[in-house]
Design a protein around this motif. Sequence first.
Motif, PDB file in Angstrom:
ATOM      1  N   LEU A  21       0.833  -1.202   0.000  1.00  0.00           N
ATOM      2  CA  LEU A  21       0.000   0.000   0.000  1.00  0.00           C
ATOM      3  C   LEU A  21       0.874   1.261   0.000  1.00  0.00           C
ATOM      4  O   LEU A  21       0.579   2.230  -0.723  1.00  0.00           O
ATOM      5  CB  LEU A  21      -0.911  -0.004   1.228  1.00  0.00           C
ATOM      6  CG  LEU A  21      -1.968   1.099   1.296  1.00  0.00           C
ATOM      7  CD1 LEU A  21      -2.922   1.017   0.109  1.00  0.00           C
ATOM      8  CD2 LEU A  21      -2.757   1.003   2.599  1.00  0.00           C
ATOM      9  N   ALA A  22       1.950   1.225   0.774  1.00  0.00           N
ATOM     10  CA  ALA A  22       2.870   2.373   0.798  1.00  0.00           C
ATOM     11  C   ALA A  22       3.519   2.574  -0.570  1.00  0.00           C
ATOM     12  O   ALA A  22       3.675   3.715  -1.041  1.00  0.00           O
ATOM     13  CB  ALA A  22       3.938   2.149   1.864  1.00  0.00           C
ATOM     14  N   ASP A  23       3.890   1.477  -1.228  1.00  0.00           N
ATOM     15  CA  ASP A  23       4.495   1.563  -2.572  1.00  0.00           C
ATOM     16  C   ASP A  23       3.500   2.136  -3.579  1.00  0.00           C
ATOM     17  O   ASP A  23       3.874   2.946  -4.453  1.00  0.00           O
ATOM     18  CB  ASP A  23       4.962   0.185  -3.034  1.00  0.00           C
ATOM     19  CG  ASP A  23       6.157  -0.329  -2.239  1.00  0.00           C
ATOM     20  OD1 ASP A  23       6.831   0.497  -1.587  1.00  0.00           O
ATOM     21  OD2 ASP A  23       6.386  -1.563  -2.245  1.00  0.00           O
ATOM     22  N   SER A  71       1.346   6.604  -7.134  1.00  0.00           N
ATOM     23  CA  SER A  71       0.224   7.465  -7.549  1.00  0.00           C
ATOM     24  C   SER A  71       0.683   8.863  -7.974  1.00  0.00           C
ATOM     25  O   SER A  71      -0.072   9.596  -8.621  1.00  0.00           O
ATOM     26  CB  SER A  71      -0.794   7.572  -6.406  1.00  0.00           C
ATOM     27  OG  SER A  71      -0.186   8.190  -5.276  1.00  0.00           O
ATOM     28  N   SER A  72       1.915   9.215  -7.602  1.00  0.00           N
ATOM     29  CA  SER A  72       2.436  10.536  -8.017  1.00  0.00           C
ATOM     30  C   SER A  72       2.977  10.528  -9.444  1.00  0.00           C
ATOM     31  O   SER A  72       3.244  11.572 -10.026  1.00  0.00           O
ATOM     32  CB  SER A  72       3.548  10.988  -7.047  1.00  0.00           C
ATOM     33  OG  SER A  72       4.620  10.054  -7.060  1.00  0.00           O
ATOM     34  N   ASP A  73       3.111   9.319 -10.011  1.00  0.00           N
ATOM     35  CA  ASP A  73       3.573   9.177 -11.403  1.00  0.00           C
ATOM     36  C   ASP A  73       2.357   9.192 -12.326  1.00  0.00           C
ATOM     37  O   ASP A  73       1.505   8.302 -12.236  1.00  0.00           O
ATOM     38  CB  ASP A  73       4.342   7.865 -11.551  1.00  0.00           C
ATOM     39  CG  ASP A  73       5.005   7.726 -12.924  1.00  0.00           C
ATOM     40  OD1 ASP A  73       4.435   8.232 -13.919  1.00  0.00           O
ATOM     41  OD2 ASP A  73       6.072   7.104 -12.992  1.00  0.00           O
ATOM     42  N   LEU A 127       1.457   5.938 -14.079  1.00  0.00           N
ATOM     43  CA  LEU A 127       1.092   4.781 -13.243  1.00  0.00           C
ATOM     44  C   LEU A 127      -0.066   5.079 -12.291  1.00  0.00           C
ATOM     45  O   LEU A 127      -0.554   4.184 -11.598  1.00  0.00           O
ATOM     46  CB  LEU A 127       2.314   4.329 -12.426  1.00  0.00           C
ATOM     47  CG  LEU A 127       3.551   3.879 -13.210  1.00  0.00           C
ATOM     48  CD1 LEU A 127       4.701   3.606 -12.256  1.00  0.00           C
ATOM     49  CD2 LEU A 127       3.239   2.651 -14.047  1.00  0.00           C
ATOM     50  N   ALA A 128      -0.503   6.332 -12.251  1.00  0.00           N
ATOM     51  CA  ALA A 128      -1.486   6.751 -11.249  1.00  0.00           C
ATOM     52  C   ALA A 128      -2.786   5.962 -11.335  1.00  0.00           C
ATOM     53  O   ALA A 128      -3.337   5.525 -10.312  1.00  0.00           O
ATOM     54  CB  ALA A 128      -1.758   8.247 -11.386  1.00  0.00           C
ATOM     55  N   LEU A 129      -3.322   5.733 -12.551  1.00  0.00           N
ATOM     56  CA  LEU A 129      -4.600   5.042 -12.710  1.00  0.00           C
ATOM     57  C   LEU A 129      -4.504   3.594 -12.233  1.00  0.00           C
ATOM     58  O   LEU A 129      -5.361   3.119 -11.473  1.00  0.00           O
ATOM     59  CB  LEU A 129      -5.049   5.088 -14.177  1.00  0.00           C
ATOM     60  CG  LEU A 129      -6.417   4.454 -14.469  1.00  0.00           C
ATOM     61  CD1 LEU A 129      -7.512   5.151 -13.663  1.00  0.00           C
ATOM     62  CD2 LEU A 129      -6.733   4.514 -15.964  1.00  0.00           C
ATOM     63  N   MET A 130      -3.460   2.893 -12.660  1.00  0.00           N
ATOM     64  CA  MET A 130      -3.281   1.506 -12.260  1.00  0.00           C
ATOM     65  C   MET A 130      -3.058   1.412 -10.741  1.00  0.00           C
ATOM     66  O   MET A 130      -3.615   0.542 -10.065  1.00  0.00           O
ATOM     67  CB  MET A 130      -2.093   0.897 -12.995  1.00  0.00           C
ATOM     68  CG  MET A 130      -1.830  -0.564 -12.621  1.00  0.00           C
ATOM     69  SD  MET A 130      -0.335  -1.226 -13.412  1.00  0.00           S
ATOM     70  CE  MET A 130       0.926  -0.331 -12.479  1.00  0.00           C
ATOM     71  N   ALA A 131      -2.260   2.348 -10.214  1.00  0.00           N
ATOM     72  CA  ALA A 131      -1.971   2.354  -8.778  1.00  0.00           C
ATOM     73  C   ALA A 131      -3.250   2.591  -7.971  1.00  0.00           C
ATOM     74  O   ALA A 131      -3.455   1.978  -6.917  1.00  0.00           O
ATOM     75  CB  ALA A 131      -0.929   3.419  -8.454  1.00  0.00           C
ATOM     76  N   ALA A 132      -4.123   3.468  -8.477  1.00  0.00           N
ATOM     77  CA  ALA A 132      -5.368   3.775  -7.767  1.00  0.00           C
ATOM     78  C   ALA A 132      -6.275   2.545  -7.678  1.00  0.00           C
ATOM     79  O   ALA A 132      -6.890   2.272  -6.646  1.00  0.00           O
ATOM     80  CB  ALA A 132      -6.090   4.933  -8.449  1.00  0.00           C
ATOM     81  N   GLU A 133      -6.358   1.789  -8.804  1.00  0.00           N
ATOM     82  CA  GLU A 133      -7.193   0.579  -8.820  1.00  0.00           C
ATOM     83  C   GLU A 133      -6.650  -0.480  -7.854  1.00  0.00           C
ATOM     84  O   GLU A 133      -7.415  -1.094  -7.097  1.00  0.00           O
ATOM     85  CB  GLU A 133      -7.252   0.019 -10.244  1.00  0.00           C
ATOM     86  CG  GLU A 133      -8.013   0.902 -11.217  1.00  0.00           C
ATOM     87  CD  GLU A 133      -7.957   0.370 -12.647  1.00  0.00           C
ATOM     88  OE1 GLU A 133      -7.206  -0.618 -12.879  1.00  0.00           O
ATOM     89  OE2 GLU A 133      -8.657   0.924 -13.518  1.00  0.00           O
TER      90      GLU A 133
END
Length: 334
Positions: free
Chosen positions: A37-39, A44-46, A49-55
């Motif tokens: 979760l921390a990773d 999410s700041s990229d 990668l933000a959309l994939m990270a959010a999901e």
Amino acid sequence: MSAASDGGEIVRLAKEHAELKPVADAVNALSKARSELADLELMSSDPELALMAAEEREALEDRLPQLEREVALLLAPRDADENASAILEVRAGTGGDEAALFAGDLFRMYQRYAQTRGWRVEVDSVSEGEVGGYKEIVATITGEGVFGRLKFESGVHRVQRVPATEAGGRIHTSAATVAVLPEVEDVEIEIRDQDIRIDTYRSSGAGGQHVNKTDSAVRITHLPTGIVATSSEKSQHVNRDKAMKNLKARLYDMQRQEKDKARADERKSQVGSGDRSERIRTYNFPQGRVTDHRIGLTLHSLPQILEGDLDPVLDALIAEDQAARLASLEAELS
């Protein structure tokens, strides 16, 4: 474990490892999820990668409460006898012959359930009813986690049905009592010779060649408490050992109940009080239902339950107990 050379020590360590491994696995899974979760929060700041990270973060956040609950349950105080084998006692209560028949139904239910779990059932003492069933039957159920699964069965079980001898078709109510005691192994229970009386008597048999012609049955009375333990196999030596084992289990259970009374306030929210005088379950044959009064559970699957399909009832009782233990732990931490 590999450094141990004594057989008893290896068994003890293997048992301890089996108890600790689920805790370690659950803690590791929770730690890994929190690290992921921390990773994901950093990702999410990229923009790419933000959309994939959010999901992935959303799915992980949904999982975290369950992982935390599993760890909390495993760390909550457990019954020290959870994994022990058990001594099962079933006795006919009010209702005469019908109560003895019902006691027989209950014992067969536990026998069949034990078979599904791979447990071994060995009858220690039996007194048969006049028309079938049992006035009293005591058995040892050996296996992993027997007491933990069956401990909530202790209490008064009530049956409502039309007896075979009832010409008018009226529904009768009878009862049988069940006691489940953890089998005593490593626990020291001191029994002084002057505190017990040992009697031998002739076992009752089915007649003919099966009649016991010698006084091989053993009855041990613990004088300070009045507790009586019996065994009625063919060998007096075996009966003495079994009756003493049963007596130790009863004395240990008495100690457990005294501790439970001292923690009565803490246990109010838990499943049942352990008081065997309370009616815990009703088996209603005309409606084909089983009702556990402690948790308000009603199942319309009486035939399946009597055939040994006890898991739906036991799982519900264990879940209720786990919720109570978790609430108790949270209250202590807050």
